[in-house]
Each structure stands twice: as C-alpha cells, then as structure tokens.
Design a protein around this motif. Structure first.
Motif, PDB file in Angstrom:
ATOM      1  N   GLN A   1      65.981 -23.188  59.928  1.00 53.02           N
ATOM      2  CA  GLN A   1      67.107 -24.113  60.121  1.00 53.02           C
ATOM      3  C   GLN A   1      68.409 -23.565  59.538  1.00 53.02           C
ATOM      4  N   LYS A   2      68.544 -22.258  59.521  1.00 51.29           N
ATOM      5  CA  LYS A   2      69.754 -21.634  58.980  1.00 51.29           C
ATOM      6  C   LYS A   2      70.053 -22.167  57.588  1.00 51.29           C
ATOM      7  N   ILE A   3      69.044 -22.155  56.727  1.00 51.64           N
ATOM      8  CA  ILE A   3      69.215 -22.710  55.385  1.00 51.64           C
ATOM      9  C   ILE A   3      69.840 -21.676  54.459  1.00 51.64           C
ATOM     10  N   ARG A   4      70.336 -22.184  53.345  1.00 48.28           N
ATOM     11  CA  ARG A   4      70.839 -21.273  52.316  1.00 48.28           C
ATOM     12  C   ARG A   4      69.679 -20.639  51.572  1.00 48.28           C
TER      13      ARG A   4
ATOM     14  N   LEU B   1      56.697 -24.723  57.170  1.00 44.59           N
ATOM     15  CA  LEU B   1      57.646 -23.986  56.337  1.00 44.59           C
ATOM     16  C   LEU B   1      58.489 -23.036  57.193  1.00 44.59           C
TER      17      LEU B   1
ATOM     18  N   ALA C   1      55.317 -16.156  57.118  1.00 44.81           N
ATOM     19  CA  ALA C   1      56.050 -14.947  57.514  1.00 44.81           C
ATOM     20  C   ALA C   1      55.773 -14.595  58.973  1.00 44.81           C
ATOM     21  N   LEU C   2      54.501 -14.685  59.373  1.00 42.63           N
ATOM     22  CA  LEU C   2      54.168 -14.376  60.766  1.00 42.63           C
ATOM     23  C   LEU C   2      54.832 -15.367  61.717  1.00 42.63           C
TER      24      LEU C   2
ATOM     25  N   PHE D   1      63.652 -18.284  49.092  1.00 38.63           N
ATOM     26  CA  PHE D   1      62.484 -19.084  49.464  1.00 38.63           C
ATOM     27  C   PHE D   1      61.374 -18.203  49.997  1.00 38.63           C
ATOM     28  N   ARG D   2      61.747 -17.248  50.853  1.00 36.33           N
ATOM     29  CA  ARG D   2      60.716 -16.405  51.435  1.00 36.33           C
ATOM     30  C   ARG D   2      60.000 -15.610  50.347  1.00 36.33           C
ATOM     31  N   THR D   3      60.791 -15.072  49.432  1.00 32.77           N
ATOM     32  CA  THR D   3      60.184 -14.308  48.336  1.00 32.77           C
ATOM     33  C   THR D   3      59.203 -15.171  47.553  1.00 32.77           C
ATOM     34  N   ILE D   4      59.592 -16.421  47.299  1.00 30.70           N
ATOM     35  CA  ILE D   4      58.732 -17.305  46.514  1.00 30.70           C
ATOM     36  C   ILE D   4      57.448 -17.655  47.273  1.00 30.70           C
ATOM     37  N   PHE D   5      57.589 -17.940  48.570  1.00 30.17           N
ATOM     38  CA  PHE D   5      56.407 -18.339  49.329  1.00 30.17           C
ATOM     39  C   PHE D   5      55.434 -17.174  49.522  1.00 30.17           C
TER      40      PHE D   5
ATOM     41  N   MET E   1      61.166 -24.912  58.917  1.00 27.40           N
ATOM     42  CA  MET E   1      62.243 -25.290  57.997  1.00 27.40           C
ATOM     43  C   MET E   1      63.078 -24.077  57.603  1.00 27.40           C
ATOM     44  N   MET E   2      62.417 -22.950  57.437  1.00 26.87           N
ATOM     45  CA  MET E   2      63.156 -21.733  57.101  1.00 26.87           C
ATOM     46  C   MET E   2      64.054 -21.310  58.255  1.00 26.87           C
TER      47      MET E   2
ATOM     48  N   ALA F   1      58.527 -14.805  61.999  1.00 25.97           N
ATOM     49  CA  ALA F   1      58.795 -13.672  62.885  1.00 25.97           C
ATOM     50  C   ALA F   1      58.652 -14.116  64.339  1.00 25.97           C
TER      51      ALA F   1
END
Ligand code: ATP
Ligand code: MG
Lengths: 300, 385, 359
Positions: free
Chosen positions: B190-193, B184, B268-269, B198-202, B187-188, B272
C-alpha cells in the motif's frame, strides 16, 4: 480568490486529502502489531542473556535487567557444558566455520558449472537430469539419509568433515543449479556465441566471460549457502561425528544438558551467538537475501 | 550426422583431433588411477581409508573413461560440458534416483543394521508389507483409535503419533503463514512508509536456524519462568499458557514457533508476486470503480495462482520435513507427544531399520501428494507453450 | 573452383523441424552477399551454421577451399557481428578487441598493432579504454565490427547488425560498411530485414523462404526479374501489383478482364498460352495517361492518393484489381477520375499461377 475554502469553490489544483484515512490507520496498526510479534523473541533473547539467574527466577520475562552483565555470554562462549565437556559453544562455532567454508565453495563450484552446462552447452538428457534434481529437492531428506550413510561408509568418510561437505553439496545442488542455470540462460545468447567465435573454450568462456559478469548471482548464492549450511542441524548430527558437531548441534546439547538446573541466561546467550552469523549476513545483505529466496521460487 | 556420406579425407581432420584429446585424457585418468593406487599401497593398512575407497574411486571413473572412448570414436559434441556435469549427473542418478529407489525397495525387506544392497539380499530379505503393518500398528507412529468408528454416534476424533503430529503442524502452519503472509504482503503493497524496515523485521527470523527459533520459543513458552509465570506475577493469577508442557496442545506451541519463522518468507514471495502484476490492472480496476479489496480477491489473487502454488509447495515440503524445530522446542516431549516422522525415522536407524525405511517411504508418498498441484501447474504451462 | 564460402546440401533440423533444407550456396572471393527473407526463414540459422555455432544435420561447409564442417568457430577464419553487439561488458573496448587474440596466444606487440589498426579504420580510438556500457549504440556496433576486424578473417558474418540502431545512424553505418568492404575486399555475408540495406550493399542477394534459397542474384536482377511470385512480392516497397489473368494469342498477349496487353518486348519466354497467369507490375513501371492505346493500356479508376514528398502513390482500381502507381506529385490525377495505365511490358514479370514461377 485567496483563502476560499467554501463548499462552492471550484475544484482547482491538488485534490485535498485528509491527513490520515482510516484504511491507512488499520494498515499501520496491523503492520506494527505484527512487527512487535516478530521482534518480541529477539528482545527477550537479548534481555534474558543479560540477566542473572536469580533475576530470571524472580523477575518478569519482559523486563530488562536492572544490572545487565555479559557474564552469561562469556560462559556460553567459553565454558558452557554440552553434556560431555564444558568448553562452551566456541567449539561449535569453529566447527561450523570448518563445515561452512568448504561446503559453500564446493557446492557453488559444482552448481555453477552444472548450471552453466545446462544453460549453454545442453547435451542429450541434460534437461532430464535437471528435472531429476528439481524433483529430488522435494524428496524428504530422510528418504536419502540412509543411502548416504551407506555411501559415506563405503567411501570411508562417515562421521568426518568430508561427509558433511559432501552432503551439503548434494542437497544444495538442486536449488543452486537452478539459480545458476536461470541466470546464465538470461544472459544474451549472442554473448556466448561471440566468445565461441573468438575461440574461447568451455572453461575460458566460463571463467573469463561469464564469471566476471555474474558477481551478483555468486553473491546471492554464497548468502543462501552460508546461511543454509550454518543453520543446518540434521546433517551435522548424522554425518559430522561428535568431534565436528556444528554450532547448532552444540547449542542444542548445551540447552539440553541439565547439569544443575537450567541456566536460561547462558542458553539465550548461546542461542544469540548461534544466530549471529546468519543474522549479520542478513542485515548486511538484505536485498541479496530477498533476491535469493525469491530466485528459489522462480522456476525455469 | 551421417558420416558415411562424406568422403574419407573430410572426416579425418576432426576425428584426429578428438582422438588425440581423448587419448591425452585417457592417459591422464590412467595416471590418476595409478597414483591413487600407489597412495593406497603406502598407507598403513589399518588406517581410516579402507580398500573400499580405492574401489569406489575406480568405480566412479569408469563412466568418464567409457565416455571418452565413445567420444573418440563418434566425435560427439559438448564434451567438456558432459565431463563438467559429471558430478551433477552422478548426484542426480546415484543419490536422488538410486537412493530413493533403495529406500523404497528395502522397505519391503527385514534388513537389519548392516546395510545389504544387492538384489540377492533383497530377495532373501523380502517380507512384503510386514514393515508397513508394524509401522501403522505402532502407536508412536500413528494412534487413531477413533478412526474406525468414524461418524458413528459418540465418535470423538482423536489422533496421536508422529504422522498425525506432522499433519497437524503442516496444515496449521501452512494455513496460517500463507494467509498471514498474504495479508502482510498486501499491506506492504500500500505504498507505506518504512517498507524496508517492516520487511527486514518480518523476514529476519527466516535467516535463523530452526534450532535457534525452537530454543527461544521454548524459553518464552516455558511455564516455569516464561510468559505464564510473568503474567501471573503481574497479578493475573489464573492466566494459563502451558501448551509446551501439555500433551494435547504441544503441537500448537510448535506451530507458533514455525509461523514466527516462516511467515516472512511467504510475505516476501507474495510481495514479489504482487509487484510483478501489471500496473495497468490497477488503473483499469480504478477506472471501472472496483473497490481495492475486491480487486485483490477477484482479480489479483487468481493472477497470483502460480506464485501461490509455488509458495504452497515450498512451504509444505518444508513442513513435511519438520525436525530441528521439534527437537529444539520440545525434543518430542512431553513424553513422545510431539514426535514427528523425521525424528521417528532417525531414531530407528540403528535398532529398527525396517521401520525407518517404511516410514521414509510413507513420507515420500506424502510429499508426492503435495507435489501434484505443482507438477500440474508446470505441465499446464508446458502444454500451453 | 575456389569459392570463398561454399555450402553443399546443408540440412539442419531442430528436433523434427527442418529449418534448412538441402541448401546450396557458393560465394565468390570478396563478394558481399545479403541474406533476405521473412522472419523465421532460417537466415540466422544459416549464419550460425557457417560460424560453426550449430551442428549440421547433413551436408558440408567449405571456407577458402577447406572443409570446415566439423571445425570449431575460431578455426574457420570467420568473424561475426551480432544484432545486440554482444560485447563483453566487464572488459574495456581494448579488452573486447584483444580477447580473441589473447586466447589465440598472439604476441603482445602483434595484438597491439592489430587493435591500433582496427581502431583507426573504425574511428574508435578515443574509446579504447571505456567499457561498452559507456558507449552509444553506434559506437558499440563499431567495436563489435572491430572485434571481427582484428582477427584478420577471410569472411565476415553479420546478423542484422544495424537493426538496433535508429534510422539516421543506420544509414550512416550502412555507408561505412560499404566503405569498409571496398577497403578490405573481404567476403561478407550479411543478414537483414531491411530491403534498402539489401539493395544498397549487396553484390548478390539471396532471398530465402522456409529454409530454401529462392533466388540468388544481383539486386537489380532480383528486383527486375524475380524468379517467382514470392520473391516478386517480397522485394520492393510499395509492393508489386499483381493482375490475375491469362496468357492468350499463342503467348503474344496477356488478358486481364476485358483488356488485352501485348507481351511484345517481354523479357522472358512466353510462346505458349496459359489459362491462368499473373502479371506483375511495379508501381513505377506504370504510366498514367489520359487516353487509351490499343494493346498497351489498361483503363482504371483513381481511388485516392498518398503524397510522399517528391512522389505520390496513387491507388486505382483496374479490371477488379487494386493497383498502386508511383507518379511525380505534380502529375497526380484527381480521385474519381478515369485514366489509362500504360504498361512498360519489358520491365514486367509474368508468372504461372500454378507453379508461381516466372515465365
Ligand atoms: N534453438 C532452436 N530450437 C528450435 N527451433 C529453433 C531454434 N532456433 C531457431 N529455431 C527455429 O528455426 C527457424 C529459423 O530461425 P532463424 O532464427 O534462423 O530465423 P531468422 O530467419 O533469423 O528470423 P529473424 O529474421 O526473425 O531473425 C524458426 O522457425 C525458429 O523458430
Ligand atoms: Mg535472425
């Protein structure tokens, strides 16, 4: 040369890109599927809490109620039974507040001052103590549970509010001290020296120079502690005593009290209510929350 | 500092100051003791505050008083710092070191409910490894009948009990959440929209209590009216998803809940960590014509080793401790088939302390095994510096 | 006997490492002392010891005749200015200036008057109510100086105060500092890496290496009569030329390769022969001339030249040594030419090759 899209055209200007590449499609598909997996329980929690029991028994777990009602929420808050009494989860809510507020204040006070001492006023063996704390944070809690029972018994506070506050202070100390120590160590040392030349004492430097410039780290720390303490179950069960059981423990008792069949809608309402405080903090403070958990992983 | 080499007049100034402040502080402490003492005297004798409280407080004040006397004589520096760090030092030594030592030491004794903790008690109650022998003969802790016949013909691996359950949970949840979290994160990256969405949801499950997580998943997976019931109602009559009620599968059900809660944290880790990697690496890889997936596996992953190790240590120290999640999801059921060490230890506190302490020590050893990679990374860094 | 600052046998250790070694330093009232030396030689450490920010391992520090070895920083009558300004970010300029005074418990009117005076001297009046974040580097450093100024101290300590500024601001503030010193007549101890700052500001320069003061002398003396090879090579840009050779003829001449240079008029005592010695010549103390003079010149081959505005730095090879010579641009010789270098021996330095000390 307008409107030439022939193959032989000289490359010029921006390189044409396809609207979407198959790699992008895969990335978005995976992300969206995962997002649905992560959202599913929240969705089910909410719609279940709005259903009636008969709808739950007859219907489908994924389908929202045709006749949503907040009755289950009302019952969960005011009159759900925990096995002993039927006063709802509000008792646990107020207990959790009573536990969380002093625990957060005490643990942050102790940790910020310890971090400040370690970073700016090191003394003989200070790093040694810090290493003990860090290693201690990895020791399974159960190893220290009984010794702390003995200590709190000896202090005469076992099964009372002060005992839980003490335990949260103890187990919050390593990560919080690390957080503050690293933050204070990252401040310019010359600032500290300047304050000393200005005649500021240990406490004056802390309260008048460092604290005002450390609002972000205190925010991160409060977020970490409040969510951590609110979500705790084990320490609440062991040290708080039945009259002080926090919300998580009350939730567990409500769900497990099997009086007259399982009321899934009430259970889910109580579950949401229990998760509401940390969720609210999370949604409001997103960036700080992420920073906090990342700070825990950055060792010093 | 060599005091002797300085003329007498020179040392008087700072020493006087130290002495004065030390005397003031000493007087303050004495006043505090007297006040505490009188408060205790006027309390009703059978109140909740036992004489022990007073003794304990007196006891806690001995080190600072000794420290002040030492300070007054030798004029040592960082006095405020030491005084302010006293709670931290007390917790480090009194709880983390002494508490751990106490548990380990008394796991070799036959002490019962009433805590005894003097060396004499230890000698008197010493029973050697008896608690451990009993522990590993208790099927609720560990029951691996096939283990002695390992790799012989007809061998079937089968292990039940609290300890194997914890290992199952730890291995599976770590493997899945770390790999899914890394995937994840990549994938995050990859300069996604809508990255923030997405981060909040995960990550939101990580903000929740294990108790909340456990009850939600218990409801979803409940065979009665949950997922299984709903899908069967749709017409797929043979659909079966009853892990939570199945002795052999229940730990996997708990793993699902654990992954749901913990993967966002790993993501998240890792994210980062990925963001911390120098942009130049990507440019260099692109210029060299290395495909992105190879860059991730062969260049970025090795560079992320410290992040990976840290993540692994944090996640596994959490997995070893697993308790609330099990209590909320199954409460160890069906039967005791999803019991875990913390639950076992907690439930034995009152009736069977020796079992609790020896099981705690086993957990400590398990944690030490997990910690070794972390310590090696830490030491490796120090010896390089 | 009353020195403004007097350091006696100061030794400072970080663990096992001795960073300052038995160091002595006496500073006169109102003197401007510059501490100069390579990175890591202990300049900041010495300054921190003077300020009371580090505990000495051995020795004493006296300020204004009072032993302050164990005194708190604020009790020493010192003010300190740091490279990174070290302003309190959450306080306004006024707050920064008055923080120390408030802590000392001065009356409000007194504080106000002192802040007013400092802001006049340093021309920071217009920014008094701004926060440091809204100031430029030069303004910030002025505020930092002001913080020392308001405290009315006897001794100012500067730790590379101008290093974070760009070249133009640096030279402006340098002049201003000199003006400030002339006006206040305080003792100032100033650490820098910048030789220009050292040479222009200092009454005396202390050159340090490895925790030891090598030479403590006025700038001209340090420049012209460096006590040893290290000081000679450290001071001056471009660096001093060194010729390896010997002192011969009973101390009357210096032999380098096949050339002998007379030491008559040399500023120092050389009346014994030394088989191994080094002759140090600054680039501006050599003259290029077309013809040889016995005992006065060294033959050399021109390699290349670097024009630098008014002057040109000419690189030559003489007796197997690379030398640089500073000449006016219009007089520079052509690369490849053979010329003769006239030695101004009264400005030269001769060092013993073993002890590296000036003879
Ligand atoms: N807190 C410390 N612990 C251990 N060693 C230190 C400490 N502070 C400085 N040192 C060492 O002491 C020596 C002198 O340091 P100092 O900062 O005084 O050098 P400096 O002359 O100011 O250098 P610079 O010009 O780079 O500022 C250095 O070798 C440094 O590594
Ligand atoms: Mg320095």
């Amino acid at each position: 040369m307008a409107n030439t899209s022939t193959i032989s055209a000289e490359p010029s200007g921006a390189k044409p890109k396809p609207f979407i590449t198959w790699e992008r499609a895969v990335v978005y598909t995976v992300l969206i599927v995962c997002a649905l997996f992560f959202l599913l329980p929240l969705y089910i929690m909410i719609i279940t809490s709005l259903k009636s029991i008969s709808e739950i028994q007859g219907g489908n777990i994924f389908v929202p109620s045709s006749n949503p009602s907040l009755a289950a929420w009302e019952k969960a808050w005011n009159s759900a039974c925990t096995g002993l009494y039927c006063e709802g989860i509000k008792v646990g809510f107020w207990n959790s507040i009573k536990i969380t507020v002093p625990s957060t204040i005490v643990s942050i006070a102790v940790a910020s001052i310890s971090g400040y001492s370690l970073a700016n006023w090191p003394f003989k063996f200070s790093e040694g103590f810090f290493t003990i704390l860090l290693l201690g944070s990895f020791i399974p809690y159960v190893v220290m549970l009984y010794p702390i029972v003995i200590i709190t018994r000896y202090l005469g506070i076992f099964s009372t509010l002060p005992a839980v506050v003490l335990v949260h202070t103890i187990f919050g100390l390593p990560i919080q001290t690390l957080l503050f120590r690293n933050y204070f160590a990252s401040l310019p040392q010359e600032l500290f020296k300047a304050a000393r030349v200005d005649g500021a004492s240990y406490w004056q430097i802390f309260f008048r120079v460092f604290v005002p410039m450390s609002v972000p780290i205190f925010t991160v720390s409060v977020i970490l502690q409040v969510t951590g303490i609110w979500n705790d179950f084990l320490f609440g069960v062991i040290y708080a005593g039945p009259t002080n059981y926090p919300m998580t423990v009350q939730l567990n008792n409500i769900v497990n009290s099997a009086q007259g069949g399982k009321a899934y809608n009430v259970d889910m309402a109580a579950t949401i209510l229990t998760g509401l405080v940390p969720l609210t903090i999370y949604f409001i403070s997103g960036k700080y929350f992420v920073r906090g958990i990342a700070a825990g992983a950055v060792k010093g | 500092m060599s005091i002797t080499s300085l003329p007498e007049t020179d040392r008087s100034v700072p020493l006087n100051r130290n002495r004065r402040s030390a005397l003031i502080a000493l007087a303050g402490l004495l006043v505090a003791e007297v006040v505490l003492g009188s408060i205790w005297k006027i309390l009703p004798q059978n109140s909740a505050v036992s004489p022990n409280v007073f003794t304990a407080l007196m006891f806690l004040m001995v080190p600072p008083i000794l420290f002040f006397i030492y300070d007054a004589i030798w004029g040592i520096k960082s006095r405020n710092s030491k005084m302010a760090s006293y709670p931290m030092m007390l917790i480090a030594l009194g709880v983390f070191v002494l508490g751990t030592l106490w548990t380990v030491m008394f796991s070799f004794t036959n002490i019962k409910i009433i805590p005894l903790f003097t060396p004499a008690d230890w000698v008197k109650g010493f029973v050697g490894l008896a608690n451990y022998k009993r522990l590993f003969n208790t099927s609720r802790w560990m029951d691996c009948p096939g283990l002695t016949k390992a790799f012989q013909s007809g061998w079937e691996f089968k292990c039940a009990g609290a300890l194997p359950n914890m290992v199952t949970y730890a291995v599976l949840s770590i493997a899945i959440s770390v790999s899914l979290g890394f995937l994840l994160a990549v994938m995050m990256d990859q300069k996604i929209r809508a990255e923030g969405v997405f981060r909040t949801i995960f990550l939101y499950p990580f903000a929740l209590s294990f108790v909340v997580t456990g009850h939600v998943w218990a409801w979803i997976m409940s065979p009665e009216y949950g997922l299984q019931h709903s899908i069967r109602a749709l017409g797929w009559e043979s659909f079966s998803f009853d892990w939570i009620a199945n002795r052999d599968m229940v730990m996997y059900a708990i793993v699902i809940a654990g992954i749901w809660q913990g993967t966002g944290f790993v993501m998240a880790l890792m994210l980062a960590g990925l963001r911390g990697i120098d942009d130049e690496i990507w440019k260099a890889a692109k210029v060299d014509g290395i495909p992105a997936w190879r860059t991730y596996i062969q260049i970025v992953l090795p560079m992320m080793k410290p992040v990976l190790v840290t993540t692994f240590v944090i996640v596994s120290s959490g997995a070893v401790r697993i308790y609330d999640l099990v209590v909320a999801t199954t409460d160890g059921g069906p039967g005791i088939s999803s019991d875990v060490p913390t639950r076992y230890i907690y439930q034995n506190f009152s009736a069977n302390l020796g079992q609790s302490l020896s099981a705690s020590t086993v957990m400590l050893v398990a944690m030490a095994v997990v910690l070794i990679p972390w310590i090696r990374v830490e030491f490796g860094k120090k010896s390089q510096a | 006997m009353s020195y403004s600052v007097s350091v006696k046998n100061l030794t400072l250790k970080f663990g096992a490492a001795e960073v300052l070694k038995n160091l002595n330093l006496d500073v006169e009232e109102g003197e401007f002392i510059v501490l100069l030396g390579p990175s890591g030689c202990g300049k900041s450490t010495l300054l921190n010891c003077l300020a009371g920010l580090l505990e000495l391992s051995e020795g004493q520090i006296h300020i204004k005749g009072k032993n302050v070895t164990w005194a708190e920083p604020s009790e020493r009558g010192i003010g300190m200015v740091f490279q990174s300004y070290a302003l309190y970010p959450q306080m306004t300029v006024r707050g920064n200036l008055s923080f120390g005074l408030k802590i000392a418990g001065l009356p409000k009117a007194d504080i106000e008057a002192r802040v007013q005076r400092a802001s006049e001297i340093l021309q920071i009046g217009p920014y008094l109510d701004r926060k440091p974040g809204a100031l430029s580097g030069g303004q910030r450093q002025r505020v930092a100086i002001g913080r020392a100024l308001v405290r009315d101290v006897d001794v100012f300590l500067f730790d590379e105060p101008l290093s974070n500024l760009d070249a133009k601001l640096r030279s402006e503030l340098r002049v201003e500092l000199k003006r400030l010193h002339n006006r206040l007549q305080n003792t100032m101890i100033y650490v820098t890496h910048d030789q220009i700052e050292a040479l222009t500001l200092a009454d005396r320069i202390a050159i340090m290496r490895g925790g030891i003061i090598q030479q403590l002398a006025p700038p001209q003396e340090v420049y012209n009569r460096p006590v040893n090879l290290f000081v000679a090579g450290f001071i001056g840009s471009p660096a001093m030329n060194f010729l390896k050779g010997a002192v011969v003829d009973g101390g009357k001449a210096f032999q380098v390769g096949n050339t002998k240079v007379s030491l008559e008029g040399y500023d120092g005592g050389t009346n014994i022969e030394r088989p191994k010695a080094i002759l140090g010549l600054r680039p501006e103390h050599l003259l290029i001339q077309p013809e040889a003079e016995a005992g006065m010149t060294i033959p050399a081959q021109v390699e290349l030249d670097e024009p630098m505005g008014a002057d040109s730095l000419v690189w030559l090879v003489a007796e197997g040594h690379q030398l640089s010579v500073r000449v006016p641009v219009e007089n520079r010789p052509k690369p490849g030419a053979t010329v003769h270098l006239k030695v101004e021996i009264h400005k030269a330095s001769v060092f013993d090759a073993e002890s590296e000390q000036r003879i």
